[in-house]
Design a protein around this motif. Structure first.
Motif, PDB file in Angstrom:
ATOM      1  N   TRP A  68      25.177 -51.686  56.084  1.00 14.59           N
ATOM      2  CA  TRP A  68      26.006 -51.806  55.005  1.00 14.59           C
ATOM      3  C   TRP A  68      25.294 -51.564  53.734  1.00 14.59           C
ATOM      4  CZ3 TRP A  68      26.333 -55.492  51.553  1.00 14.59           C
ATOM      5  CH2 TRP A  68      27.326 -55.671  50.429  1.00 14.59           C
ATOM      6  N   ALA A  69      24.450 -52.421  53.348  1.00 10.30           N
ATOM      7  CA  ALA A  69      23.520 -52.857  52.377  1.00 10.30           C
ATOM      8  C   ALA A  69      22.865 -51.393  51.747  1.00 10.30           C
ATOM      9  CB  ALA A  69      22.547 -53.985  52.233  1.00 10.30           C
ATOM     10  N   ILE A  70      22.171 -50.727  52.662  1.00 14.74           N
ATOM     11  CA  ILE A  70      21.515 -49.721  52.321  1.00 14.74           C
ATOM     12  C   ILE A  70      22.417 -48.627  51.883  1.00 14.74           C
ATOM     13  CG2 ILE A  70      19.791 -47.826  53.264  1.00 14.74           C
ATOM     14  CD1 ILE A  70      18.414 -50.285  54.656  1.00 14.74           C
ATOM     15  N   VAL A  71      23.520 -48.469  52.825  1.00 14.54           N
ATOM     16  CA  VAL A  71      24.235 -47.037  52.615  1.00 14.54           C
ATOM     17  C   VAL A  71      25.332 -47.348  50.922  1.00 14.54           C
ATOM     18  CG1 VAL A  71      26.687 -46.221  53.436  1.00 14.54           C
ATOM     19  CG2 VAL A  71      24.998 -46.637  55.156  1.00 14.54           C
ATOM     20  N   SER A  72      25.343 -48.545  50.834  1.00 11.05           N
ATOM     21  CA  SER A  72      26.026 -49.007  49.751  1.00 11.05           C
ATOM     22  C   SER A  72      25.170 -48.786  48.485  1.00 11.05           C
ATOM     23  CB  SER A  72      26.683 -50.361  49.715  1.00 11.05           C
ATOM     24  OG  SER A  72      27.629 -50.550  50.656  1.00 11.05           O
ATOM     25  N   ALA A  73      24.026 -49.123  48.626  1.00 13.04           N
ATOM     26  CA  ALA A  73      22.976 -49.140  47.441  1.00 13.04           C
ATOM     27  C   ALA A  73      22.747 -47.656  47.285  1.00 13.04           C
ATOM     28  CB  ALA A  73      21.559 -49.610  47.853  1.00 13.04           C
ATOM     29  N   VAL A  74      22.326 -46.736  48.289  1.00 15.90           N
ATOM     30  CA  VAL A  74      22.149 -45.235  48.070  1.00 15.90           C
ATOM     31  C   VAL A  74      23.382 -44.642  47.642  1.00 15.90           C
ATOM     32  CG1 VAL A  74      21.728 -43.019  49.178  1.00 15.90           C
ATOM     33  CG2 VAL A  74      20.344 -45.149  49.966  1.00 15.90           C
ATOM     34  N   LYS A  75      24.718 -44.903  47.970  1.00 17.63           N
ATOM     35  CA  LYS A  75      25.755 -44.345  47.644  1.00 17.63           C
ATOM     36  C   LYS A  75      26.082 -44.710  45.901  1.00 17.63           C
ATOM     37  CE  LYS A  75      30.716 -43.943  48.907  1.00 17.63           C
ATOM     38  NZ  LYS A  75      31.028 -43.102  47.544  1.00 17.63           N
ATOM     39  N   GLU A  76      25.841 -45.853  45.767  1.00 12.12           N
ATOM     40  CA  GLU A  76      26.150 -46.350  44.249  1.00 12.12           C
ATOM     41  C   GLU A  76      25.199 -45.685  43.296  1.00 12.12           C
ATOM     42  OE1 GLU A  76      25.808 -50.383  41.776  1.00 12.12           O
ATOM     43  OE2 GLU A  76      27.043 -50.519  43.565  1.00 12.12           O
ATOM     44  N   HIS A  77      23.891 -45.765  43.745  1.00 10.36           N
ATOM     45  CA  HIS A  77      22.692 -45.027  42.787  1.00 10.36           C
ATOM     46  C   HIS A  77      22.899 -43.691  42.835  1.00 10.36           C
ATOM     47  CE1 HIS A  77      18.868 -45.028  40.961  1.00 10.36           C
ATOM     48  NE2 HIS A  77      18.281 -43.975  42.028  1.00 10.36           N
ATOM     49  N   ARG A  78      23.446 -42.916  43.919  1.00 13.08           N
ATOM     50  CA  ARG A  78      23.681 -41.532  43.914  1.00 13.08           C
ATOM     51  C   ARG A  78      25.079 -41.202  42.795  1.00 13.08           C
ATOM     52  NH1 ARG A  78      26.215 -38.854  48.749  1.00 13.08           N
ATOM     53  NH2 ARG A  78      28.080 -40.041  48.094  1.00 13.08           N
TER      54      ARG A  78
END
Length: 187
Positions: A68-78
């Motif tokens: 969840w943390a990595i998906v959320s981080a990549v999505k927010e950054h993108r």
């Protein structure tokens, strides 16, 4: 009707550190709460007498948190920082950096837990492991295994392992997430 041209930010001008730090701290904090819940409830998944179903639940939750943390981080950054575009390399970097921050939080927690909260916890783990060896009647291997285990269970080794493991997990999950979520800028 005219369309306003919106420029997408140059990824070289936007650091992945803030979003990685934010989600790495959340990953680390949630992992601390999970381990503390296991310890305080007496259902610690590291202990051999804990039921398999409890170990599976803790394992699944412990696996879901970093995903969840990595998906959320990549999505927010993108989507919020790079105008909707991200390369595989950038996504991989965000995942790895998120793992680094989570690992640092976890390492500090390991040291606090093992030195201040439950200094006898390592002995409990070693005693449980010794009981398992005796139950299996492999007495000749007990001494060697316990000496290796006591070294691996030492708080500094656990802290270093926590950082390395989180970075590697962030790298692997970050690569998978980056491959799925990448969006190339139109030419």
């Amino acid at each position: 009707m005219t369309m306003i041209d919106q420029e997408t930010p140059d990824s070289g001008n936007v650091s992945p550190r803030p979003v990685s730090q934010k989600y790495g701290l959340m990953w680390g904090g949630a992992s601390i709460l999970l381990s503390l819940a296991g310890y305080l409830s007496g259902m610690d998944p590291q202990l051999p007498d804990t039921s398999l179903s409890v170990k599976v639940v803790f394992g699944l939750v412990g696996f879901a948190i970093p995903i969840w943390a990595i998906v959320s981080a990549v999505k927010e950054h993108r989507d919020q920082e790079l105008g909707g575009y991200i390369s595989v390399g950038r996504g991989l970097g965000v995942g790895t950096l998120t793992g680094l921050f989570a690992g640092l939080v976890g390492a500090v927690w390991m040291l606090i837990f093992n030195y201040l909260i439950a200094p006898d916890y390592i002995n409990v783990l070693l005693d449980a492991q010794s009981s398992q060896f005796e139950f299996r009647n492999v007495e000749e291997q007990i001494e060697m295994a316990l000496s290796f285990s006591s070294m691996m269970y030492s708080p500094p080794v656990q802290a270093i392992s926590q950082v390395i493991g989180s970075v590697l997990f962030g790298l692997i999950i970050g690569l998978i997430v980056a491959l799925i979520m990448k969006r190339d800028r139109p030419v």
